[in-house]
Design an enzyme around this catalytic site. Structure first.
Site, PDB file in Angstrom:
ATOM      1  CG  ASP A  13      -1.763   1.248   1.367  1.00  0.00           C
ATOM      2  OD1 ASP A  13      -2.398   1.611   0.358  1.00  0.00           O
ATOM      3  OD2 ASP A  13      -1.812   1.877   2.443  1.00  0.00           O
ATOM      4  CB  SER A  14       0.147   4.791  -0.596  1.00  0.00           C
ATOM      5  OG  SER A  14      -1.004   4.873   0.223  1.00  0.00           O
ATOM      6  CB  CYS A  76      -3.118   0.607  -2.413  1.00  0.00           C
ATOM      7  SG  CYS A  76      -3.230   2.344  -2.907  1.00  0.00           S
ATOM      8  CD  GLU A 155      -0.823   7.587   6.461  1.00  0.00           C
ATOM      9  OE1 GLU A 155       0.270   7.995   6.864  1.00  0.00           O
ATOM     10  OE2 GLU A 155      -0.963   6.649   5.658  1.00  0.00           O
ATOM     11  CB  CYS A 187      -9.595   4.795   0.518  1.00  0.00           C
ATOM     12  SG  CYS A 187      -7.981   5.296   1.149  1.00  0.00           S
ATOM     13  CG  HIS A 189      -5.351   5.281   4.588  1.00  0.00           C
ATOM     14  ND1 HIS A 189      -4.752   4.797   3.446  1.00  0.00           N
ATOM     15  CD2 HIS A 189      -4.351   5.811   5.348  1.00  0.00           C
ATOM     16  CE1 HIS A 189      -3.448   5.027   3.506  1.00  0.00           C
ATOM     17  NE2 HIS A 189      -3.179   5.641   4.653  1.00  0.00           N
TER      18      HIS A 189
HETATM   19  N1  DGL Z   1      -4.761   3.451   0.893  1.00  0.00           N
HETATM   20  C1  DGL Z   1      -4.840   4.062  -0.413  1.00  0.00           C
HETATM   21  C2  DGL Z   1      -6.031   3.517  -1.187  1.00  0.00           C
HETATM   22  O1  DGL Z   1      -6.621   2.526  -0.815  1.00  0.00           O
HETATM   23  C3  DGL Z   1      -5.021   5.555  -0.386  1.00  0.00           C
HETATM   24  C4  DGL Z   1      -4.090   6.409   0.332  1.00  0.00           C
HETATM   25  C5  DGL Z   1      -3.312   7.321  -0.570  1.00  0.00           C
HETATM   26  O2  DGL Z   1      -3.840   8.297  -1.124  1.00  0.00           O
HETATM   27  O3  DGL Z   1      -2.153   7.007  -0.727  1.00  0.00           O
HETATM   28  O4  DGL Z   1      -6.378   4.072  -2.194  1.00  0.00           O
END
Ligand code: DGL
Length: 274
Positions: A13-14, A76, A155, A187, A189
Site C-alpha cells: 500500500d502507499s 491499495c 494516518e 480506500c 485507510h
Molecule cells: N490506501 C490508499 C487507497 O486505498 C489511499 C491512500 C493514498 O492516497 O495514498 O487508495
C-alpha cells in the site's frame, strides 16, 4: 525455500492503509506468511497520476520479488485502479487488487440499488468501481465521492475525533441525500474511520470493507493454484515481515495499534533502488 507453498504473500500500500487488509488476511488465513511494504515516504498515491502510481507499483513488485513472494495483493484501491491491469500482464506471479472483491460484494448486497463509493481522487476519477458494478448489475445506481482528507485523518490517528466527524458530515451528506443503502469504503485507510462513518451514515446503511472479501479471494486463489501454506507455526520463525520507505519506528507504533498483536520486524528500505 524449496516448497512454493511456504513462500510469503506480498502485500503493499502507499502507507498504513493496507494494514486493514493484512489484518483480514491474518484473521482468515493465519497459516500464511506475509511480507508487507508501505510506501510511507511517497504517500499519498490518491492525488498522483496513473503513470507515477504504475512506476511506484512496479518498483514495489520488484522489491517483493526479491523476498520470494508466491503471490501479491495490492492493498491499495488507487494502485489497484491504476496499476493492477498493467502488472497482471507483466508479472509471472498471481496478483490481485481490492477493487473487484469489494465491488462484487456491494453489487450482491445492495437492497435499494443505490451504492455509494468513497475513495481517493484517483480511485473515484478512474470510475473503476462504478464500471465494474454496472457490468455486474446495470440497473444499479452508483454515486462516487472523493474524500481525500480521510487519509491524513486516519494516518494522524484521529479515528473518532470531532474534527473527523465534521469532515465526514461534509463529505457524506451527498451520500445521505442520495439515499445510498450500501457504501463501499473504497480506500484501505477508511476502515480505520469506520465508526465515524457509521455514526454519520446511520445504522441502516451497509458499509462494505473490501478487505474482508479480498482475503477470501486470496484464499480461493491460493487454493486454485495449489499454493496454500500447510502451516507456519514453528515457534522459532517470524511469519510477518514489514518494510517501509520512511521511518520504521513511526510505522511500527501505528501498526501495533491496528494489528491483533505487536509486530517485531520493520525495516526501512530505499525503494527507488528497485
Ligand atoms: N490506501 C490508499 C487507497 O486505498 C489511499 C491512500 C493514498 O492516497 O495514498 O487508495
Amino acid at each position: 525455500m524449496n516448497d512454493i507453498r511456504e513462500a510469503p504473500i506480498g502485500v503493499f500500500d502507499s502507507g498504513v492503509g493496507g494494514l486493514t487488509v493484512v489484518r483480514e488476511i491474518m484473521r482468515q488465513i493465519p497459516q500464511e506468511r506475509i511480507v508487507y511494504f508501505g510506501d510511507t515516504a511517497r504517500v499519498p498515491y490518491g492525488t498522483k497520476s496513473q503513470d507515477t502510481v504504475i512506476r511506484y507499483s512496479r518498483q514495489i513488485v520488484r522489491f517483493l520479488k526479491t523476498r520470494n513472494v508466491k503471490a501479491i495483493v495490492i492493498a491499495c484501491n488507487t494502485a489497484s485502479a491504476y496499476a493492477l491491469e498493467t502488472l497482471q500482464k507483466e508479472l509471472d506471479l498471481p496478483i490481485i487488487g481490492v477493487v473487484k472483491p469489494g465491488a462484487r460484494v456491494a453489487a450482491q448486497e445492495t437492497t435499494g440499488g443505490n451504492i455509494g463509493v468513497i475513495g481517493t481522487e484517483g480511485t473515484v476519477g478512474s470510475h473503476i468501481y462504478r464500471d465494474y458494478i454496472k457490468s455486474l448489475r446495470p440497473e444499479v445506481q452508483v454515486f462516487e465521492k472523493a474524500c481525500p482528507l480521510f487519509v491524513s485523518l486516519a494516518e494522524e490517528g484521529w479515528w473518532k475525533d470531532p474534527i473527523t466527524e465534521a469532515v465526514a458530515w461534509r463529505y457524506l451528506q451527498e451520500m445521505k441525500d442520495r439515499r445510498v443503502d450500501t457504501l463501499i469504503l473504497g480506500c484501505t485507510h477508511y476502515p480505520l474511520l469506520r465508526s465515524t462513518v457509521r455514526k454519520v451514515m446511520g445504522e441502516e446503511v451497509n458499509l462494505v470493507n473490501p478487505a474482508y472479501q479480498t482475503a477470501i479471494s486470496l484464499r480461493e486463489l491460493l487454493r486454485a493454484e495449489q499454493m496454500e501454506n500447510q502451516g507456519h507455526n514453528k515457534k522459532e520463525e517470524n511469519p510477518y515481515e514489514f518494510f517501509v520507505s520512511d521511518s520504521a519506528e513511526r510505522f511500527k507504533t501505528f501498526a501495533n495499534s491496528i494489528l491483533p498483536f505487536d509486530i517485531t520486524s520493520t525495516r526501512q528500505i530505499q525503494i527507488e533502488e528497485f
